[in-house]
Design a protein around this motif. Structure first.
Motif, short mmCIF file in Angstrom:
data_model
loop_
_atom_site.label_atom_id
_atom_site.label_comp_id
_atom_site.label_asym_id
_atom_site.label_seq_id
_atom_site.Cartn_x
_atom_site.Cartn_y
_atom_site.Cartn_z
N LEU A 150 16.85 -79.12 29.97
CA LEU A 150 17.76 -78.16 30.57
C LEU A 150 17.65 -78.34 32.08
O LEU A 150 16.57 -78.29 32.64
N ASP A 151 18.79 -78.57 32.74
CA ASP A 151 18.79 -78.76 34.19
C ASP A 151 18.28 -77.53 34.92
O ASP A 151 18.36 -76.41 34.41
N LYS A 152 17.82 -77.74 36.14
CA LYS A 152 17.31 -76.64 36.97
C LYS A 152 18.36 -75.55 37.14
O LYS A 152 18.05 -74.36 37.10
N GLN A 153 19.62 -75.94 37.34
CA GLN A 153 20.67 -74.95 37.59
C GLN A 153 21.39 -74.49 36.33
O GLN A 153 22.30 -73.67 36.39
N THR A 154 20.99 -75.02 35.17
CA THR A 154 21.55 -74.55 33.90
C THR A 154 20.66 -73.45 33.35
O THR A 154 19.43 -73.56 33.39
N THR A 155 21.26 -72.38 32.87
CA THR A 155 20.50 -71.27 32.30
C THR A 155 20.56 -71.32 30.78
O THR A 155 21.30 -72.10 30.20
N GLY A 156 19.75 -70.46 30.16
CA GLY A 156 19.89 -70.28 28.72
C GLY A 156 18.75 -70.81 27.89
O GLY A 156 17.62 -70.99 28.36
N LEU A 157 19.05 -71.06 26.63
CA LEU A 157 18.04 -71.29 25.61
C LEU A 157 17.29 -72.60 25.81
O LEU A 157 17.90 -73.67 25.93
N ILE A 158 15.98 -72.50 25.83
CA ILE A 158 15.13 -73.69 25.81
C ILE A 158 13.93 -73.40 24.92
O ILE A 158 13.33 -72.32 24.99
N ALA A 159 13.60 -74.35 24.06
CA ALA A 159 12.54 -74.17 23.07
C ALA A 159 11.27 -74.89 23.51
O ALA A 159 11.32 -76.02 24.00
N PHE A 160 10.12 -74.23 23.30
CA PHE A 160 8.81 -74.79 23.55
C PHE A 160 8.02 -74.81 22.25
O PHE A 160 8.12 -73.89 21.43
N SER A 161 7.22 -75.85 22.08
CA SER A 161 6.35 -75.93 20.91
C SER A 161 5.08 -75.12 21.13
O SER A 161 4.55 -75.05 22.23
N LYS A 162 4.58 -74.52 20.05
CA LYS A 162 3.29 -73.85 20.08
C LYS A 162 2.28 -74.55 19.17
O LYS A 162 1.07 -74.34 19.31
N THR A 163 2.80 -75.34 18.23
CA THR A 163 1.93 -76.11 17.34
C THR A 163 2.49 -77.52 17.21
O THR A 163 3.68 -77.76 17.48
N TYR A 274 28.17 -73.11 37.05
CA TYR A 274 27.94 -72.07 36.04
C TYR A 274 27.94 -72.71 34.65
O TYR A 274 29.00 -73.03 34.10
N LEU A 275 26.75 -72.89 34.10
CA LEU A 275 26.60 -73.48 32.77
C LEU A 275 25.43 -72.79 32.09
O LEU A 275 24.34 -72.69 32.67
N HIS A 276 25.66 -72.32 30.87
CA HIS A 276 24.67 -71.52 30.16
C HIS A 276 24.53 -71.99 28.72
O HIS A 276 25.53 -72.09 27.99
#
Length: 319
Positions: A150-163, A274-276
């Motif tokens: 996800l770009d610095k200037q793009t907002t919104g959903l980003i997923a991170f792993s926990k396992t 403006y990108l989300h």
């Protein structure tokens, strides 16, 4: 001879000894690891072992102290703890305030504008590691991290792993495009009908652009300067770098304010563009993820839509 001891966690199970050491003791080269194992300078549970040994949870890995610098050895417990101990994150952003979904395997955030995922002093990855360090299960070979871009200037959903199980499944489904990503963006000009874009940028990129609503931007510094705008939902089927921005330029409807990719320079805008990332559609999965996860844009994005006379009912974005 003095040894430094490290303990395998749940995510290290069934991984080869040499590969796990290579991850958490980066100062050791592969020849040094193999030589250390052969000479009994690296052992498991106080016994000589083989480089191909598959670890079990709580196995003790002992490495002769002289093989690794003492200061480094004192700091290594897991990649996660090492990173968070060294980061002095002073950002005001509280991860808890931007969590959209969290379970044992996956953390999904609504990323704010102008926050880097990787780079910079206060990047999102460091903040997530800080947030997770008390709850994440021990591992020498696995560190939580972002599962897509996800770009610095793009907002919104980003997923991170926990396992590691979460990371493997999610990454595989992103790569084979089983997880669908949808964005909303504001573009210059009028897109009058849904279009299917396929371009080489230089890799093949596929996007469907669907117009949702129309507005007008009136430049506060020049009342005679009026731009027609389209609010577009972008459904992407490939994950190329800057895919939406580049393809929008190629199809003559660049994102408003995105000078790098063909938009007009407008100094009065509060954002570069403006990108989300508004929605993830997720197939049946072993991680207990819901079939759909979505999040609204930030208040300033919605306010700008109102200023430009877009219909928010199209998106269910009423404040």
């Amino acid at each position: 001879m003095n040894f430094c001891d490290f303990y395998a966690g749940q995510d290290d199970e069934n991984r080869r000894l040499d590969r796990v050491i290579r991850i958490f003791a980066k100062e050791l080269t592969l020849p040094q690891i193999y030589s250390g194992i052969r000479k009994n300078l690296i052992k498991v549970n106080d016994k000589k072992t083989d480089a191909a040994y598959h670890l079990k949870k709580n196995d003790k890995i002992s490495i002769a102290e002289f093989l690794i610098e003492k200061t480094e050895a004192q700091n290594i417990t897991s990649p996660l703890e090492k990173k968070t101990n060294n980061s002095q994150n002073k950002a005001n952003l509280d991860i808890k305030n931007i969590i959209v979904f969290e379970n044992e395997h996956i953390l999904i955030l609504n990323k704010p504008y102008n926050i880097c995922v990787h780079d910079g002093k206060n990047n999102l990855t460091q903040m997530v590691n800080d947030y997770l360090k008390k709850d994440i299960r021990d591992s020498l070979s696995f560190t939580p991290g972002p599962l897509h871009r996800l770009d610095k200037q793009t907002t919104g959903l980003i997923a991170f792993s926990k396992t590691i199980d979460g990371a493997r499944w999610f990454t595989k489904e992103i790569q084979n495009h089983s997880i669908k990503k949808k964005y909303i963006g504001i573009s210059e000009g009028k897109l009058t009908e849904t279009q299917s874009w396929e371009d080489e940028i230089p890799q093949n990129a596929k996007t469907i652009a669907m117009p949702l609503s129309y507005g007008k931007f009136i430049n506060s510094k020049d009342k005679n300067s009026v731009l027609d705008l389209t609010l577009i939902r972008f459904s992407i089927f490939t994950g190329r770098k800057h895919q939406i921005r580049i393809q929008s330029q190629l199809h003559k409807i660049p994102l408003l304010g995105d000078e790098r990719y063909g938009a007009k320079k407008i100094s009065s805008l509060k954002r570069n563009f403006y990108l989300h990332a508004e929605k993830l559609e997720i197939p049946d999965n072993p991680l207990n993820l819901p079939p759909e996860i979505s999040c609204k844009p930030a208040p300033d994005f919605i306010s700008f839509l109102e200023e430009c006379n877009f219909s928010l009912k199209t998106l269910n974005l009423e404040l």
